[in-house]
Enzyme design. Structure first.
Site, PDB file in Angstrom:
ATOM      1  N   ASN A   1      -0.739 -15.155  -6.693  1.00  0.00           N
ATOM      2  CA  ASN A   1      -1.881 -14.497  -7.341  1.00  0.00           C
ATOM      3  C   ASN A   1      -1.448 -13.981  -8.708  1.00  0.00           C
ATOM      4  OD1 ASN A   1      -0.953 -11.608  -7.056  1.00  0.00           O
ATOM      5  ND2 ASN A   1      -0.877 -12.293  -4.920  1.00  0.00           N
TER       6      ASN A   1
ATOM      7  N   LYS B   1      -6.050   0.409   8.068  1.00  0.00           N
ATOM      8  CA  LYS B   1      -4.596   0.319   7.889  1.00  0.00           C
ATOM      9  C   LYS B   1      -3.888   1.645   8.199  1.00  0.00           C
ATOM     10  CE  LYS B   1      -4.979  -3.552   4.736  1.00  0.00           C
ATOM     11  NZ  LYS B   1      -4.143  -4.526   4.056  1.00  0.00           N
TER      12      LYS B   1
END
Ligand code: PMT
Length: 408
Positions: free
Chosen positions: A217, A349
């Site tokens: 990315n 998370k």
């Protein structure tokens, strides 16, 4: 310079008249000036003019009962931020270099615990004399600062080095001395993260498709690296686990270079325990299921199927780790409904804080030098204005240090 205090010792030389202008210039800049006039200096300027310009009484005598009662000479030598001697005559330099203390000026120079800036002014032969040069060298070894002397025509009719520096040059040297002091104080002060260990991930991960191709990315590592550097400046012991980036390792940080998400997780876990974990890396969510050892070939059967599988989630793993850091901080890179997605990630998370940022193409955040972040925690959302990534890093480090202090 505003609010700083200078103790100005005026020696006996024709250049003493320039000191009146120096006092004026310093006061214009908000500096408070106390003056000490030597006996020789008083032959060139009067206590009255110095007192009028400085707005403070002038000190002349080591054994003055009045002066000692008002402010003892030791206190006088230490109540300033900087001691400036102008003009610094050959006699004053010699006394200071040899530690003599037989009048108010030399006693103050020996008693002070502040930086001293000498502004020499004397006849060219006196300046060039080996004795003066020895004294100057000794004073420089002792950490005394100097500005000048300048070259040029002197009042005595000779030419060469010995003229006192121009007033504005002295002002610049005083300002530089203040800056030097401020830097030294900053370095001495224990950092806000002193004694803390911080693990930070930064940059992209590369997930191999075959020996020559990979999934990656656009993360440059600028944001994560800036946080690592700010944490190190704050005194933390910093481990930076970084994916492949083109920027240098930050100063004062231990760097472990990795490629894939699984390597990144391994390096982070090996670095535990820590007080803070910050996941700034743009970790690939998926990797190619089966590692291909040979380069994939174009074939009649069309494009290969990559068979992606999910990567381990480093942030979620660290949040629920046996050695969980006190503060676990993640980022959320979003292109729409930035804050809402970040709130969902905070829950999913199980971290303490999510730094949400917009990574849509028009934001220029990925790879750029600036960022607009939103701090998402259980207690709400804090929107920070757009600023340099280094400024985000500094502010974030201060915020995390505060949270740790408050018991997170
Ligand atoms: O590197 P720069 O060019 O300076 O750009 C900075 C940045 C935009 C990359 C950075 O500010 C940022 O947003 N980093 C997180 C990027 C990301 O992966 O976001 P995410 O929303 O996909 O992931 C959320 C969090 O989970 C992140 O903390 C990420 O590190 C973590 N994660 C994600 C996947 C995974 N497998 N493991 C993880 O730990």
């Amino acid at each position: 310079m505003d609010g700083k205090r200078v103790l100005l010792i005026v020696g006996g030389g024709i250049a003493a008249y320039k000191v009146l202008d120096l006092v004026r210039r310093l006061r214009e800049r908000g500096v408070s000036v106390r003056t000490v006039l030597t006996q020789a200096g008083a032959q060139f300027v009067t206590p009255l003019s110095l007192a009028s310009l400085s707005g403070n009484p002038v000190h002349t005598d080591l054994f003055s009962l009045t002066d000692e009662a008002q402010m003892g000479h030791i206190e006088l030598s230490r109540s300033a931020d900087l001691v400036v001697v102008a003009p610094a005559t050959a006699d004053l330099l010699a006394k200071a270099a040899n530690g003599l203390a037989n009048d108010l000026a030399s006693t103050l120079l020996l008693a002070t615990d502040k930086r001293v800036l000498m502004v020499p002014a004397m006849n060219v032969r006196m300046w060039q004399h080996p004795a003066t040069q020895r004294n100057v060298a000794q004073l420089q070894r002792d950490g005394i600062l100097f500005v000048g002397p300048d070259d040029g025509a002197m009042a005595c009719g000779e030419f060469g080095p010995g003229r006192m520096s121009e007033v504005l040059d002295i002002v610049v040297a005083i300002d530089a001395a203040f800056r030097m002091q401020a830097r030294a104080q900053q370095q001495q002060a224990p950092g806000i993260l002193a004694g803390k260990r911080v693990i930070i991930t930064s940059g992209p991960t590369y997930e191999p498709i075959d020996p020559v191709r990979y999934i990656a990315n656009r993360s440059s590592g600028k944001q994560g690296h800036a946080i690592a550097e700010a944490a190190a400046r704050a005194g933390a012991d910093v481990l930076l686990v970084c994916g492949p980036v083109a920027i240098p390792d930050p100063v004062g940080v231990t760097c472990v270079h990795v490629e894939s998400a699984r390597e990144m997780l391994g390096a982070v876990e090996a670095g535990l325990p820590a007080d803070i974990y910050i996941g700034a890396a743009a970790v690939a969510d998926w990797r190619v299921g089966t590692a291909v050892v040979e380069k994939l070939k174009k074939g009649a059967s069309g494009p290969p199927s990559l068979g992606l599988v999910e990567n381990p989630d480093i942030l979620a793993t660290i949040s629920t780790h046996q050695k969980r850091p006190v503060l676990v901080v993640g980022f959320a890179a979003e292109t729409q409904t930035v804050v809402e997605h970040a709130q969902a990630k905070l829950k999913k998370k199980k971290c303490d804080l999510i730094i949400a940022n917009d990574v849509s193409a028009q934001s220029g955040v990925m790879g750029g030098d600036e960022n607009t972040v939103h701090l998402v925690s259980k207690s709400g959302v804090d929107h920070w204005p757009r600023m340099a990534k280094t400024a985000v890093a500094q502010r974030l480090v201060e915020h995390l240090a505060k949270l740790l202090k408050e018991g997170a």
